[in-house]
Each structure stands twice: as C-alpha cells, then as structure tokens.
Scaffold this active site. Sequence first.
Site, PDB file in Angstrom:
ATOM      1  CE  LYS A 226     -14.385  -5.188  -5.850  1.00 28.05           C
ATOM      2  NZ  LYS A 226     -14.376  -6.633  -5.560  1.00 28.05           N
TER       3      LYS A 226
ATOM      4  CE  LYS B 193      -4.300  -1.607   0.283  1.00 28.99           C
ATOM      5  NZ  LYS B 193      -4.511  -2.716   1.185  1.00 28.99           N
TER       6      LYS B 193
ATOM      7  CE  LYS C 282      -6.605 -11.814  -8.508  1.00 29.44           C
ATOM      8  NZ  LYS C 282      -6.596 -10.928  -7.421  1.00 29.44           N
TER       9      LYS C 282
HETATM   10  P1  ADP Z   1     -10.818  -7.766  -6.495  1.00 25.14           P
HETATM   11  O1  ADP Z   1      -9.458  -8.109  -7.070  1.00 25.14           O
HETATM   12  O2  ADP Z   1     -11.885  -7.799  -7.543  1.00 25.14           O
HETATM   13  O3  ADP Z   1     -10.812  -6.478  -5.689  1.00 25.14           O
HETATM   14  P2  ADP Z   1     -10.821  -9.017  -3.929  1.00 25.14           P
HETATM   15  O4  ADP Z   1      -9.386  -8.640  -3.702  1.00 25.14           O
HETATM   16  O5  ADP Z   1     -11.875  -8.297  -3.154  1.00 25.14           O
HETATM   17  O6  ADP Z   1     -11.163  -8.930  -5.474  1.00 25.14           O
HETATM   18  O7  ADP Z   1     -10.944 -10.581  -3.703  1.00 25.14           O
HETATM   19  C1  ADP Z   1     -11.678 -11.202  -2.699  1.00 25.14           C
HETATM   20  C2  ADP Z   1     -11.332 -12.676  -2.709  1.00 25.14           C
HETATM   21  O8  ADP Z   1     -11.569 -13.275  -3.992  1.00 25.14           O
HETATM   22  C3  ADP Z   1      -9.874 -12.977  -2.371  1.00 25.14           C
HETATM   23  O9  ADP Z   1      -9.866 -14.098  -1.508  1.00 25.14           O
HETATM   24  C4  ADP Z   1      -9.233 -13.347  -3.690  1.00 25.14           C
HETATM   25  O10 ADP Z   1      -8.223 -14.290  -3.512  1.00 25.14           O
HETATM   26  C5  ADP Z   1     -10.397 -13.931  -4.485  1.00 25.14           C
HETATM   27  N1  ADP Z   1     -10.249 -13.564  -5.911  1.00 25.14           N
HETATM   28  C6  ADP Z   1     -10.458 -12.343  -6.447  1.00 25.14           C
HETATM   29  N2  ADP Z   1     -10.236 -12.339  -7.782  1.00 25.14           N
HETATM   30  C7  ADP Z   1      -9.851 -13.599  -8.105  1.00 25.14           C
HETATM   31  C8  ADP Z   1      -9.496 -14.237  -9.343  1.00 25.14           C
HETATM   32  N3  ADP Z   1      -9.480 -13.582 -10.491  1.00 25.14           N
HETATM   33  N4  ADP Z   1      -9.171 -15.542  -9.307  1.00 25.14           N
HETATM   34  C9  ADP Z   1      -9.193 -16.230  -8.127  1.00 25.14           C
HETATM   35  N5  ADP Z   1      -9.526 -15.684  -6.934  1.00 25.14           N
HETATM   36  C10 ADP Z   1      -9.863 -14.385  -6.900  1.00 25.14           C
END
Ligand code: ADP
Length: 320
Positions: free
Chosen positions: A192, A110, A189
Amino acid sequence: MRILSGIKPTGTLHLGNYFGMMRQCIDMQKKGETYLFIADYHALTQPSDPGVLKQNVFQVAVDFIACGLDTEKTVFFKQTDVPEVTELTWILSCLTPVSLLERCHSYKDKIAKNVTPNNGLFTYPVLMASDILIYKSNVVPVGKDQKQHLEVTRDIAQFFNNKYGDLLILPKEMIQEDLAIVTGLDGRKMSKSYDNTIEIFGDKKKIRKKFMKIVTDSTPVEESKNPDTCNVFALYKLFANDSEVETMRERYRAGGMGYGHAKQELFELCWEYFRPMRDKRAELLKNPGTVHEILNRGARVARNTARTTMDEVKHAAGLS
Ligand code: ADP
Ligand code: TRP
C-alpha cells in the site's frame, strides 16, 4: 500443540497480503489447534480514525472468512474482546527492561522515519508477548520482520518464569523462508505504501484496469520476450498450474503475443481464482450478523483460556 497468529487490520487486502500471509494462516488450520485474532489494540499505535478502524476490522474478518478460514476449527476473534491481554501486558511490562525494547528493529525503523513515538509504539512488543503467552501458544507463524518480537517474547516469558515459577510456555516462531515476495504493478514489492497494489476484492472493471497498468518493457508484439523479467509473468505464476506456466513461458519466447494479451489472460485467471471467495464474501456481506457471531464465539473461547492463565499469573505474582 497450539498455533496462534495475529493480523493487523490494515484496510483493503491485496494480492501480496493473500499470497504472503493469508494463505499461510489458512493452511496452518490443518496443523493443530489454531487461534487467530485481529490485532486492533496494536492498530492504535499508528494514527487511526475510529470509523476507519472499525470498518477495517470488519473488512479483515469478512475477507479471512471468505478466503477459507474454517471458523468451526479456528478460534477467530478480536484482540480487544479479551481485555485480560492488557492486564497481562502490565504485569509483563514490569519485568521488561527498557533496553530490550530500545533494541527492537520495528521501533528503531519508525524512529528513523521521523515518527514521534508514543508509549504504545514503544511497548508494542510487550502487548504482542502478552497476546502469545496468555494463550500458552507453542507455535507462532509470522513474517521475517516479526522474528525479533518472538525473541523478545521468549525473553519476557523467561523473566517471568525465573521470578514466579515455570508457568508460561516459551513459543517458537514459524517462518516460511521460501515465501515469495509478491511484486506490484511497478515490479517493486506489492505494498500500500508504494501505491502499486492489486486488490483481491472489488469492482471488476477497476481491477481489470489495474492489471492493464502493470509495467512492462517495450518489446514489439512479434518479437520474443523474456518471461523471467516480466512483471505480468511473475504474477501469472501465482495463479496458473505448472503446465499453464510452461505454455505461457513458451508463448513469451515464441513472439507474436503482446503484453496486453498476457495481462488480459492473467486478469481472467485471477478473477476465476477468487470467484468462490467473492461469492462467499457477498453472502457474508448480506449477513453481517454472522460475522459478528463468529467473532463473538471465538472471543468466548479465547477469553476462557486467557482467564485461566491470568488466574495463575496473578496467583503467582501475589495479586490474587
Ligand atoms: P502493506 O505493505 O501493503 O502495508 P502489510 O504490511 O499490512 O502490507 O502486510 C500485511 C501482511 O501481508 C504481512 O504479513 C506481510 O508480510 C504480508 N505482505 C504484504 N505485502 C506482501 C508482498 N508484496 N509479498 C508477500 N507478502 C506480503
Ligand atoms: N505484530 C504483528 C504484525 O505486525 C501482529 C501481531 C500482534 C501478532 N500480535 C501478534 C502476530 C501475536 C503474531 C502473534 O504483523
């Protein structure tokens, strides 16, 4: 054996969240006594709007229940409904060297992104340790990015036990090494932050449109295509059974099938896959009281466990 995990309320859930995290949480219910909570105190470490946060917490609760969380078996609750966790955080904070927190990757990442850190962001791992230790959890299923936070949790538990006696349990992380990264519309990947997501729930037309936007190469319809480099096929594999995957693989190789067609089939499969969960979700949204009741019931059980630990901790630390 007590299994515990926490999820941050981050807004509309996408296919990456479902296959990467939710399914693992839902599967863990079969393995032991399970506690699952929505980490709303942790959400405050990032900029957040009160209305949006409230909405996100409700959303994540509804989506988890709709996707198959068995709320008779799992103690499902909101972190803030157990305020004892912040009390324990203070006690643990006083045992945690600043240098231990300064080494945490999530914090350093961060800072590297030029985020001005608040104290909450810095002490995030102590609150997380408290979440885990207050329920005397044995196993904590998390993503790879959380491994260091579990190491910190064990360090803190050990500092406590050394000073006040063996009271806290040193938990183990459970990391699914083979967990595939779900790819997004552009092949990166799904996340969001890349604006490349496909939501689990939402308007049918809008979701279909998303599928149609998946990036592919420009191989003409009649030519043979490589399934293994195709973003559509990568997602298809998540939903189809082995024989469907093999058939699709052959259709790619044979030529004569356009990407538009493959996308349409993928969309249909996804829409069917989530149909029972969509129906359950619609039911829940008609009765939001049920969702609140489930969370309140979970909170009562969790709070009881937390209070017992806090009594022991305070007594050990000379605070009772
Ligand atoms: P984002 O990247 O959309 O902000 P988050 O960081 O909030 O998603 O992810 C929440 C959970 O979902 C975490 O445990 C993360 O490991 C899983 N996750 C998010 N995106 C993926 C992905 N593309 N493939 C596998 N797991 C994911
Ligand atoms: N830090 C976790 C994440 O970012 C969420 C979390 C908070 C958590 N407290 C926890 C996970 C306790 C497991 C156990 O995903």
